[in-house]
Design a protein around this motif. Structure first.
Motif, PDB file in Angstrom:
ATOM      1  N   GLN A  66       7.466  13.277  -6.508  1.00 26.66           N
ATOM      2  CA  GLN A  66       9.182  12.742  -6.534  1.00 26.66           C
ATOM      3  C   GLN A  66       9.457  11.436  -8.181  1.00 26.66           C
ATOM      4  N   LYS A  67       7.804  11.322  -8.824  1.00 26.99           N
ATOM      5  CA  LYS A  67       7.532  10.520 -10.195  1.00 26.99           C
ATOM      6  C   LYS A  67       8.131  11.258 -11.312  1.00 26.99           C
ATOM      7  N   LYS A  68       8.987   9.936 -11.738  1.00 23.44           N
ATOM      8  CA  LYS A  68       9.810  10.356 -12.765  1.00 23.44           C
ATOM      9  C   LYS A  68       9.123   8.971 -13.702  1.00 23.44           C
ATOM     10  N   ILE A 102       9.161   5.758 -13.731  1.00 22.84           N
ATOM     11  CA  ILE A 102       8.165   5.437 -12.584  1.00 22.84           C
ATOM     12  C   ILE A 102       6.728   5.147 -12.419  1.00 22.84           C
ATOM     13  N   MET A 103       6.060   4.053 -12.799  1.00 24.49           N
ATOM     14  CA  MET A 103       4.884   3.727 -12.934  1.00 24.49           C
ATOM     15  C   MET A 103       4.181   2.848 -11.622  1.00 24.49           C
ATOM     16  N   ILE A 104       3.214   3.463 -11.030  1.00 25.34           N
ATOM     17  CA  ILE A 104       2.009   2.695  -9.798  1.00 25.34           C
ATOM     18  C   ILE A 104       1.113   2.488 -10.128  1.00 25.34           C
ATOM     19  N   LEU A 105       0.655   1.313  -9.878  1.00 21.81           N
ATOM     20  CA  LEU A 105      -0.725   1.091 -10.214  1.00 21.81           C
ATOM     21  C   LEU A 105      -1.322   0.166  -8.834  1.00 21.81           C
ATOM     22  N   GLN A 106      -2.376   0.296  -9.487  1.00 20.55           N
ATOM     23  CA  GLN A 106      -3.885   0.456  -8.548  1.00 20.55           C
ATOM     24  C   GLN A 106      -4.325  -0.629  -8.830  1.00 20.55           C
ATOM     25  N   ASP A 107      -5.065  -1.310  -7.383  1.00 18.61           N
ATOM     26  CA  ASP A 107      -6.555  -2.264  -7.303  1.00 18.61           C
ATOM     27  C   ASP A 107      -5.830  -3.587  -9.423  1.00 18.61           C
ATOM     28  N   ARG A 127       0.733  -2.063  -0.357  1.00 20.91           N
ATOM     29  CA  ARG A 127      -0.217   0.166   0.115  1.00 20.91           C
ATOM     30  C   ARG A 127       0.680   0.741   0.720  1.00 20.91           C
ATOM     31  N   ILE A 128       0.454   2.561  -1.098  1.00 19.69           N
ATOM     32  CA  ILE A 128       1.784   3.321  -0.722  1.00 19.69           C
ATOM     33  C   ILE A 128       0.905   4.226   0.395  1.00 19.69           C
ATOM     34  N   HIS A 129       2.379   4.199   1.301  1.00 17.85           N
ATOM     35  CA  HIS A 129       2.082   4.446   3.468  1.00 17.85           C
ATOM     36  C   HIS A 129       3.425   4.900   3.881  1.00 17.85           C
ATOM     37  N   HIS A 130       3.148   6.081   4.290  1.00 19.08           N
ATOM     38  CA  HIS A 130       4.674   5.824   4.605  1.00 19.08           C
ATOM     39  C   HIS A 130       5.266   4.972   4.914  1.00 19.08           C
ATOM     40  N   GLN A 131       4.468   4.240   6.037  1.00 16.29           N
ATOM     41  CA  GLN A 131       5.808   3.137   6.847  1.00 16.29           C
ATOM     42  C   GLN A 131       6.609   1.911   5.257  1.00 16.29           C
ATOM     43  N   LYS A 132       5.783   1.910   4.302  1.00 11.52           N
ATOM     44  CA  LYS A 132       6.159   1.157   3.044  1.00 11.52           C
ATOM     45  C   LYS A 132       6.995   2.112   2.335  1.00 11.52           C
ATOM     46  N   ASN A 133       7.241   3.310   2.607  1.00  6.79           N
ATOM     47  CA  ASN A 133       8.405   3.803   1.949  1.00  6.79           C
ATOM     48  C   ASN A 133       9.127   4.030   1.235  1.00  6.79           C
ATOM     49  N   LEU A 187       5.257   0.386  -8.992  1.00  6.90           N
ATOM     50  CA  LEU A 187       4.877   0.441  -7.431  1.00  6.90           C
ATOM     51  C   LEU A 187       3.330  -0.220  -7.717  1.00  6.90           C
ATOM     52  N   VAL A 188       2.972  -1.326  -6.899  1.00  3.21           N
ATOM     53  CA  VAL A 188       1.715  -2.273  -6.768  1.00  3.21           C
ATOM     54  C   VAL A 188       1.426  -2.120  -5.937  1.00  3.21           C
ATOM     55  N   GLY A 189       0.152  -1.261  -5.365  1.00  7.63           N
ATOM     56  CA  GLY A 189      -0.505  -1.230  -3.904  1.00  7.63           C
ATOM     57  C   GLY A 189      -1.656   0.090  -3.589  1.00  7.63           C
ATOM     58  N   SER A 190      -2.764  -0.092  -3.243  1.00 11.59           N
ATOM     59  CA  SER A 190      -3.934   0.636  -2.986  1.00 11.59           C
ATOM     60  C   SER A 190      -3.241   1.972  -2.523  1.00 11.59           C
ATOM     61  N   ILE A 191      -3.775   3.655  -2.415  1.00 13.73           N
ATOM     62  CA  ILE A 191      -3.206   4.436  -2.085  1.00 13.73           C
ATOM     63  C   ILE A 191      -4.314   4.881  -0.325  1.00 13.73           C
ATOM     64  N   ASN A 192      -2.838   4.325   0.722  1.00 11.71           N
ATOM     65  CA  ASN A 192      -3.924   3.990   2.243  1.00 11.71           C
ATOM     66  C   ASN A 192      -3.582   5.601   2.485  1.00 11.71           C
ATOM     67  N   ASP A 193      -2.675   6.406   2.242  1.00 15.18           N
ATOM     68  CA  ASP A 193      -2.547   7.747   2.350  1.00 15.18           C
ATOM     69  C   ASP A 193      -2.166   8.759   1.864  1.00 15.18           C
ATOM     70  N   LYS A 194      -3.128  10.010   1.457  1.00 18.60           N
ATOM     71  CA  LYS A 194      -3.292  10.431   0.537  1.00 18.60           C
ATOM     72  C   LYS A 194      -1.952  11.256   0.685  1.00 18.60           C
ATOM     73  N   ARG A 195      -1.703  12.240   1.878  1.00 16.40           N
ATOM     74  CA  ARG A 195      -0.540  12.501   1.450  1.00 16.40           C
ATOM     75  C   ARG A 195       0.633  12.308   1.158  1.00 16.40           C
ATOM     76  N   TYR A 196       0.363  11.531   1.619  1.00 18.02           N
ATOM     77  CA  TYR A 196       1.831  10.379   1.425  1.00 18.02           C
ATOM     78  C   TYR A 196       2.276   9.625  -0.326  1.00 18.02           C
ATOM     79  N   TYR A 197       0.790   9.987  -0.681  1.00 16.47           N
ATOM     80  CA  TYR A 197       0.834   9.651  -2.210  1.00 16.47           C
ATOM     81  C   TYR A 197       1.254  11.207  -2.667  1.00 16.47           C
ATOM     82  N   ARG A 198       0.762  11.841  -2.412  1.00 15.04           N
ATOM     83  CA  ARG A 198       1.396  13.160  -2.845  1.00 15.04           C
ATOM     84  C   ARG A 198       3.050  13.793  -3.253  1.00 15.04           C
TER      85      ARG A 198
END
Length: 330
Positions: A213-215, A218-223, A174-180, A197-208
């Protein structure tokens, strides 16, 4: 034997490691003939059950209620703690409110360990933390977390065929502070190799923060569905989990049995579980994350990690150990 499984009410809506452990252990115990019901109600009538099995001591409110109800009815209780001491993690990441909440719940946590008839830590490191932090002499049996053997199967060309990406680094969580994920992105900012990166957005502020930093690489896949995840593991050069803490990181087991090289955080129980079959990094140190990834990438691929996981960490084998633990109480 008839067993009642109890866990937090949102274990399916807010899917996490405890949910995966809970669901897989139940499935494989049922496959071996154990009758298991699920209930998230603290006040359920438990008269007909031989045993109550409670999951999770990180979030204590529900577990505390389950335990009180079981003890009032003189039922034997097994506890799967899914525990690690998170105070250092909260301190290092400036989560003061969460640290205060953790400390306020310590009395309930101690009650859980004192009143269960047996707890099932996943490794000796978890058992040692519990003994040291709560001064309990409760009986325990090491029951590791497992992995579904079907993760060996997958189409390694899935990401290439669907997104045109080959030879990628994978991070599932999950996209979350703990997962870093943010420090992972920073560590690889000067490299062109694709990162998935594969995971649901668990922390919207951290996702932002991550998106800032996204280049292009980098690919983010949800669901992502379970069947697709098997193929995503299969096609990766390596899987990296640079979390602030893991115990031990179920996705590392999934990646390993799929044939991935694995980079894990050094904080938590991963080193005890994965031993010398993985590379490790300090989640707070960008250079450490980068160096661990580069070290793993340059190693010759082998089946050692996959064979080690198959020998020690499949749910079928772990379910047999759990049944033995149940029978020792009844």
């Amino acid at each position: 034997m008839k067993v009642l499984y109890q866990i937090r009410k949102d274990f399916m809506d807010n899917l996490a490691g405890d949910s995966i452990v809970f669901l897989n252990l139940r499935k494989h115990l049922q496959d071996q003939g154990i009758k298991i019901d699920i209930c998230t109600d603290e006040n359920i009538n438990i008269k007909s059950y031989d045993l109550v099995h409670i999951f999770n001591t990180i979030r204590t409110r529900e577990s505390y209620g389950f335990m009180k109800n079981a003890k009032q009815h003189n039922k034997k209780v097994v506890l799967t703690p899914i525990y690690w001491d998170l105070r250092d993690y909260f301190t290092q990441t400036d989560q003061i409110v969460k640290k205060e909440a953790w400390e306020k719940s310590e009395d309930k946590r101690k009650y859980l360990f004192e009143n269960c008839d047996m707890y099932l830590p996943h490794c000796e490191g978890e058992a040692e933390l519990i003994r040291n932090n709560y001064r309990v002499n409760t009986k325990y049996v090491i029951i590791p977390y497992g992995v579904d053997e079907s993760f060996k199967n997958g189409n390694k060309n899935y990401i290439r065929d669907k997104y045109g990406v080959e030879e990628y680094i994978l991070c599932v969580g999950r996209i979350h502070h703990q997962k870093n994920q943010l420090n992972l992105m920073k560590a690889m900012s000067n490299e062109r190799i694709p990162i998935v990166l594969v995971g649901s957005i668990n922390d919207k502020r951290y996702y932002r923060d991550c998106m800032s930093q996204k280049k292009e690489n980098i690919m983010i896949l949800q669901d992502v569905k379970r069947e697709a995840l098997k193929s995503i593991y299969k096609g990766a050069l390596l899987h990296v989990l640079p979390s602030w803490i893991e115990y031990p990181g179920l996705v590392s087991l999934e990646a390993g049995i799929a044939g991935c090289k694995v980079v894990s955080t050094e904080i938590g129980s991963a080193k005890e579980v994965l031993a010398d079959y993985a590379d490790y990094c300090n989640p707070s140190n960008i250079d450490s994350i980068y160096n661990a990834i580069m070290s793993a990438l340059h190693k010759t691929s082998t089946t050692d990690l996959r064979n080690y996981i198959e020998e020690n960490y499949t749910w079928h084998k772990i379910a047999k150990k759990a049944i033995e633990a149940y029978h020792s109480l009844i």
